[in-house]
Design a protein around this motif. Structure first.
Motif, short mmCIF file in Angstrom:
data_model
loop_
_atom_site.label_atom_id
_atom_site.label_comp_id
_atom_site.label_asym_id
_atom_site.label_seq_id
_atom_site.Cartn_x
_atom_site.Cartn_y
_atom_site.Cartn_z
N LEU A 86 0.83 -1.21 0.00
CA LEU A 86 0.00 0.00 0.00
C LEU A 86 0.86 1.26 0.00
CD1 LEU A 86 -2.83 -0.93 2.54
CD2 LEU A 86 -3.08 -0.60 0.09
N GLN A 87 1.99 1.21 0.70
CA GLN A 87 2.86 2.39 0.77
C GLN A 87 3.48 2.73 -0.58
OE1 GLN A 87 5.48 1.10 3.98
NE2 GLN A 87 4.58 2.62 5.34
N LYS A 88 3.52 1.79 -1.50
CA LYS A 88 4.06 2.05 -2.83
C LYS A 88 3.04 2.72 -3.74
CE LYS A 88 7.28 -1.86 -2.65
NZ LYS A 88 7.67 -3.15 -3.26
N ILE A 89 1.79 2.75 -3.34
CA ILE A 89 0.73 3.40 -4.13
C ILE A 89 0.73 4.89 -3.79
CG2 ILE A 89 -1.74 3.47 -4.62
CD1 ILE A 89 -1.87 0.54 -3.79
N GLU A 90 0.66 5.73 -4.80
CA GLU A 90 0.76 7.17 -4.62
C GLU A 90 -0.28 7.71 -3.65
OE1 GLU A 90 2.31 10.92 -5.03
OE2 GLU A 90 3.11 9.05 -5.84
N LYS A 91 -1.47 7.15 -3.69
CA LYS A 91 -2.57 7.65 -2.86
C LYS A 91 -2.30 7.47 -1.37
CE LYS A 91 -7.60 7.25 -2.42
NZ LYS A 91 -8.82 6.57 -2.93
N TYR A 92 -1.57 6.40 -1.03
CA TYR A 92 -1.35 6.07 0.38
C TYR A 92 0.08 6.35 0.85
CZ TYR A 92 -5.59 3.42 -0.68
OH TYR A 92 -6.83 3.05 -1.10
N ARG A 93 0.94 6.78 -0.05
CA ARG A 93 2.37 6.88 0.26
C ARG A 93 2.64 7.84 1.42
NH1 ARG A 93 5.87 8.03 -4.83
NH2 ARG A 93 5.03 5.96 -5.29
N ASP A 94 1.98 8.98 1.43
CA ASP A 94 2.22 9.99 2.46
C ASP A 94 1.32 9.82 3.68
OD1 ASP A 94 4.17 11.18 0.94
OD2 ASP A 94 2.78 12.56 -0.04
N ILE A 95 0.53 8.76 3.71
CA ILE A 95 -0.46 8.59 4.78
C ILE A 95 -0.13 7.40 5.68
CG2 ILE A 95 -2.90 8.10 5.25
CD1 ILE A 95 -3.56 9.58 2.66
N VAL A 96 0.19 6.27 5.08
CA VAL A 96 0.35 5.02 5.84
C VAL A 96 1.78 4.90 6.35
CG1 VAL A 96 0.15 2.52 5.75
CG2 VAL A 96 -1.41 3.94 4.40
N ARG A 97 1.90 4.60 7.64
CA ARG A 97 3.21 4.38 8.27
C ARG A 97 3.16 3.06 9.03
NH1 ARG A 97 4.20 9.33 11.99
NH2 ARG A 97 6.32 8.48 12.04
N LEU A 98 4.16 2.23 8.81
CA LEU A 98 4.22 0.92 9.46
C LEU A 98 5.26 0.96 10.57
CD1 LEU A 98 3.56 -2.10 9.65
CD2 LEU A 98 5.29 -2.50 7.89
N LYS A 99 4.85 0.58 11.78
CA LYS A 99 5.73 0.53 12.94
C LYS A 99 5.62 -0.86 13.58
CE LYS A 99 7.26 4.62 12.47
NZ LYS A 99 8.67 4.80 12.09
N PRO A 100 6.35 -1.84 13.06
CA PRO A 100 6.22 -3.20 13.58
C PRO A 100 6.94 -3.39 14.91
CG PRO A 100 7.88 -3.12 11.86
CD PRO A 100 7.29 -1.74 11.95
N ARG A 101 6.53 -4.44 15.61
CA ARG A 101 7.19 -4.85 16.86
C ARG A 101 7.62 -6.31 16.74
NH1 ARG A 101 3.82 -3.05 22.01
NH2 ARG A 101 2.20 -4.37 21.10
N LYS A 102 8.43 -6.76 17.69
CA LYS A 102 9.04 -8.08 17.56
C LYS A 102 8.11 -9.21 17.95
CE LYS A 102 13.75 -6.40 18.31
NZ LYS A 102 14.98 -6.51 19.14
N GLY A 103 7.02 -8.91 18.65
CA GLY A 103 6.12 -9.98 19.06
C GLY A 103 4.79 -9.43 19.53
N LYS A 104 3.89 -10.32 19.94
CA LYS A 104 2.58 -9.93 20.43
C LYS A 104 2.72 -9.48 21.88
CE LYS A 104 -2.21 -11.52 20.57
NZ LYS A 104 -3.14 -12.66 20.43
#
Length: 391
Positions: free
Chosen positions: A173-191
């Motif tokens: 989704l981040q590669k799509i122009e519409k969502y590039r400046d909106i979506v930010r992914l902040k992953p963590r190492k576990g639940k």
């Protein structure tokens, strides 16, 4: 006879010399003509300087392109560092915790963007209508249209190391122009729990307000503009969604008369009243079986009896916070998981923050499985008793 022959010879010789002289004269005339033509065309040398000017223009354009490219690269570096998104103009940060939500996350983000675009379009139409209705001098000529402003919101996805393709879906989704400046992914190492996911996302939030919601499509993103409208209406610190309409009227934990008069005297348009009526009609829970509804009702009843939170839905997780308020409340939090939602409302009331409610509809997930199990229920009961003893 001999004299006549000499005369003819001399005449032919003269004719040959005259023809040779005429030929030389024509050659000199041709050269003069070429020279004259050259001088007549000499002024065109000024036009031949145009390539230099074009080269300069090209160099200027190249310089601008280089500057733009440098700026673009800088923004790309910021996106990579921040997981996407930009800081300028961001007012609302929407935090969405995820765990194995591959089938839901793309649709959720699409609905969020659609709802926020509709809100922005409605606000711009309202501003234009106000300008038209107000008497003023003839408008000046419109300036050239500026570049499109950055989005006024961002979506921060906090993923707890999902075992499906959730993170890969977000990166696509981040590669799509519409969502590039909106979506930010902040992953963590576990639940690591729902409450800690909100705290993790808050570290990266740049907006003035923070909105939290579930990723399983149980919360309808179309309700977000109603949360924003309610907050602006009474300058609330917390706006929480309620699935139970019985006491869903706006309540403020601050009992100051100025705030109540401000709410009473605020003018509401017919359109706002219509939206509110429609929201109340759609309020409720859909898709739950009797056991799940009973569990939710008992949980809220116990919380009301033991904690007196002042809101009708204490266990809901669709809320809007002022960022400074959220940070202040989070710093005093001790609970994790589902108890997090309950404790933060109780502490908001104890801290004197203004709290309001908005009726929402809650729909059971279509894809995936619920994270609520016996472990979560036991943890909720323990957290409830702990809150009763501490707060």
């Amino acid at each position: 006879m001999c004299g006549l022959s000499l005369f003819n010879f001399w005449r032919e010789k003269k004719e040959i010399e005259n023809r040779a002289a005429a030929a030389k004269s024509r050659e000199r005339g041709r050269k003069k003509s070429i020279t004259l033509l050259f001088f007549l065309q000499a002024p065109k040398k000024t036009t031949r300087r145009m390539p230099t000017t074009r080269t300069t223009t090209t160099r200027t354009t190249t310089t601008r392109t280089t500057t733009t490219t440098t700026s673009t690269r800088k923004r790309e570096r910021e996106r990579k560092q921040n997981g996407g998104g930009i800081a300028d103009g961001v007012k609302y940060s929407i935090i969405v915790p995820t765990y194995n939500e591959q089938l839901n996350i793309a649709m959720l983000i699409s609905l969020i963007v659609e709802a926020m675009e509709e809100k922005e379009e409605t606000a711009s139409k309202r501003k234009r209508s106000q300008k038209i209705s107000s008497p003023s001098s003839p408008p000046p000529p419109s300036p050239p249209s500026p570049p499109s402003p950055p989005p006024f919101y961002e979506v921060i996805v906090v993923d707890d190391n999902s075992q499906d393709q959730t993170q890969q879906t977000i990166r696509k989704l981040q590669k799509i122009e519409k969502y590039r400046d909106i979506v930010r992914l902040k992953p963590r190492k576990g639940k690591l729990g729902l409450g800690s996911a909100y705290i993790h996302g808050l570290q990266f939030a740049r907006g003035e307000f923070v909105i939290i919601m579930d990723a399983d499509l149980s919360h309808n993103p179309k309700a977000i503009p109603e949360f924003i409208r309610k907050q602006e209406e009474g300058d609330y610190d917390v706006v929480t969604g309620t699935r139970y309409l019985a006491s869903s009227s706006s309540s403020s934990s601050s009992s100051s008369s100025s705030s109540s008069s401000r709410i009473t005297n605020s003018s509401r348009s017919t359109k706002d009243q219509k939206i509110k009526t429609e929201a109340e009609e759609e309020c409720g829970v859909y898709g739950w079986d009797t056991r799940r509804k009973l569990t939710s009702r008992v949980a809220n009843y116990l919380a009301h009896v033991m904690l007196d939170p002042g809101v009708s839905d204490l266990t809901g997780s669709f809320r809007l916070y002022r960022k400074t308020t959220f940070q202040a409340l989070v710093n005093s939090m001790q609970s994790v998981g589902y108890v997090f939602q309950m404790e933060i409302i109780v502490r908001a009331k104890k801290g004197g923050f203004k709290v309001a409610e908005v009726p929402i509809s809650f729909v059971d997930r279509v894809y995936g499985s619920s994270k609520l199990g016996a472990t979560e229920i036991i943890g909720y009961l323990k957290g409830l008793v702990s809150l009763f003893m501490r707060v």
